[in-house]
Design a protein around this motif. Sequence first.
Motif, mmCIF file in Angstrom:
data_model
loop_
_atom_site.group_PDB
_atom_site.id
_atom_site.type_symbol
_atom_site.label_atom_id
_atom_site.label_comp_id
_atom_site.label_asym_id
_atom_site.label_seq_id
_atom_site.Cartn_x
_atom_site.Cartn_y
_atom_site.Cartn_z
ATOM 1 N N VAL A 37 0.854 -1.190 0.000
ATOM 2 C CA VAL A 37 0.000 0.000 0.000
ATOM 3 C C VAL A 37 0.888 1.237 0.000
ATOM 4 N N GLN A 38 0.775 2.020 -1.045
ATOM 5 C CA GLN A 38 1.469 3.298 -1.091
ATOM 6 C C GLN A 38 0.447 4.354 -0.704
ATOM 7 N N ASP A 39 0.337 4.544 0.597
ATOM 8 C CA ASP A 39 -0.739 5.373 1.158
ATOM 9 C C ASP A 39 -0.314 6.820 1.407
ATOM 10 N N ASP A 40 0.014 7.522 0.321
ATOM 11 C CA ASP A 40 0.289 8.950 0.441
ATOM 12 C C ASP A 40 -1.005 9.713 0.740
ATOM 13 N N ALA A 41 -2.135 9.176 0.312
ATOM 14 C CA ALA A 41 -3.476 9.659 0.691
ATOM 15 C C ALA A 41 -4.138 8.517 1.464
ATOM 16 N N SER A 42 -5.331 8.753 1.955
ATOM 17 C CA SER A 42 -5.989 7.739 2.780
ATOM 18 C C SER A 42 -6.393 6.504 1.968
ATOM 19 N N VAL A 43 -6.283 5.364 2.620
ATOM 20 C CA VAL A 43 -6.755 4.090 2.082
ATOM 21 C C VAL A 43 -7.675 3.507 3.138
ATOM 22 N N ILE A 44 -8.926 3.262 2.766
ATOM 23 C CA ILE A 44 -9.901 2.705 3.700
ATOM 24 C C ILE A 44 -10.383 1.374 3.136
ATOM 25 N N ILE A 45 -10.274 0.331 3.950
ATOM 26 C CA ILE A 45 -10.735 -1.010 3.591
ATOM 27 C C ILE A 45 -11.815 -1.380 4.589
ATOM 28 N N GLY A 46 -12.970 -1.790 4.108
ATOM 29 C CA GLY A 46 -14.121 -2.058 4.963
ATOM 30 C C GLY A 46 -14.024 -3.331 5.786
ATOM 31 N N ASP A 47 -15.131 -3.666 6.438
ATOM 32 C CA ASP A 47 -15.248 -4.871 7.264
ATOM 33 C C ASP A 47 -15.458 -6.105 6.379
ATOM 34 N N HIS A 48 -15.035 -7.244 6.884
ATOM 35 C CA HIS A 48 -15.308 -8.550 6.252
ATOM 36 C C HIS A 48 -14.827 -8.630 4.805
ATOM 37 N N CYS A 49 -13.665 -8.056 4.548
ATOM 38 C CA CYS A 49 -13.070 -8.144 3.205
ATOM 39 C C CYS A 49 -12.051 -9.272 3.171
ATOM 40 N N ASP A 50 -11.830 -9.812 1.994
ATOM 41 C CA ASP A 50 -10.779 -10.793 1.738
ATOM 42 C C ASP A 50 -9.920 -10.236 0.618
ATOM 43 N N ILE A 51 -8.628 -10.158 0.876
ATOM 44 C CA ILE A 51 -7.704 -9.617 -0.109
ATOM 45 C C ILE A 51 -6.651 -10.679 -0.396
ATOM 46 N N GLY A 52 -6.548 -11.064 -1.661
ATOM 47 C CA GLY A 52 -5.649 -12.126 -2.086
ATOM 48 C C GLY A 52 -4.188 -11.706 -2.076
ATOM 49 N N PRO A 53 -3.304 -12.655 -2.413
ATOM 50 C CA PRO A 53 -1.874 -12.362 -2.427
ATOM 51 C C PRO A 53 -1.503 -11.405 -3.549
ATOM 52 N N ASN A 54 -0.429 -10.660 -3.299
ATOM 53 C CA ASN A 54 0.182 -9.769 -4.294
ATOM 54 C C ASN A 54 -0.718 -8.622 -4.739
ATOM 55 N N VAL A 55 -1.580 -8.145 -3.863
ATOM 56 C CA VAL A 55 -2.437 -6.996 -4.178
ATOM 57 C C VAL A 55 -1.669 -5.711 -3.869
#
Length: 160
Positions: A37-55
Amino acid sequence: MLGEIGEGSFLQGPITFHYGKHTKIGKHTFINFNFTVQDDASVIIGDHCDIGPNVTIVTPLHPMLANERRSLCDKDGNKKRLCYAEPVKIGSGCWICANVIICPGVVIGNNTVVGAGSVVTRDIPANSFAAGAPCKVIRALTQADSLKRKPEILADNQIL
């Protein structure tokens, strides 16, 4: 390290954040390895998410013209290399499959699935299946996608 991480969330390392403090992760979210995550600005990820490898999620933008990338002048006339950033938001209940890249300024709606290898350059509405490079909506998610219709996968398991 993170701006916020909700109860029951789990990040499988290795992971990389540019700042970390600009990223907020909701409750009961699973994030697989090689998350960047290159979070120079905000990054919001919600509840009950699944994020795979290499995202990868990126928020910075740079000038398109080469001479503007080399330097611009600030308000006082000083030469500087400048970039700017746009926030990214991923709604609750999303599944972001392996090797997805999410670009600056993107909003992904609740309960959306983004297919493996996609490059998300624009907003994706809620309850959608989207894929491709560039990513586009393939179709709406419906009850036809339920595992109830796939007994060979569900086997002896039950849906809660």
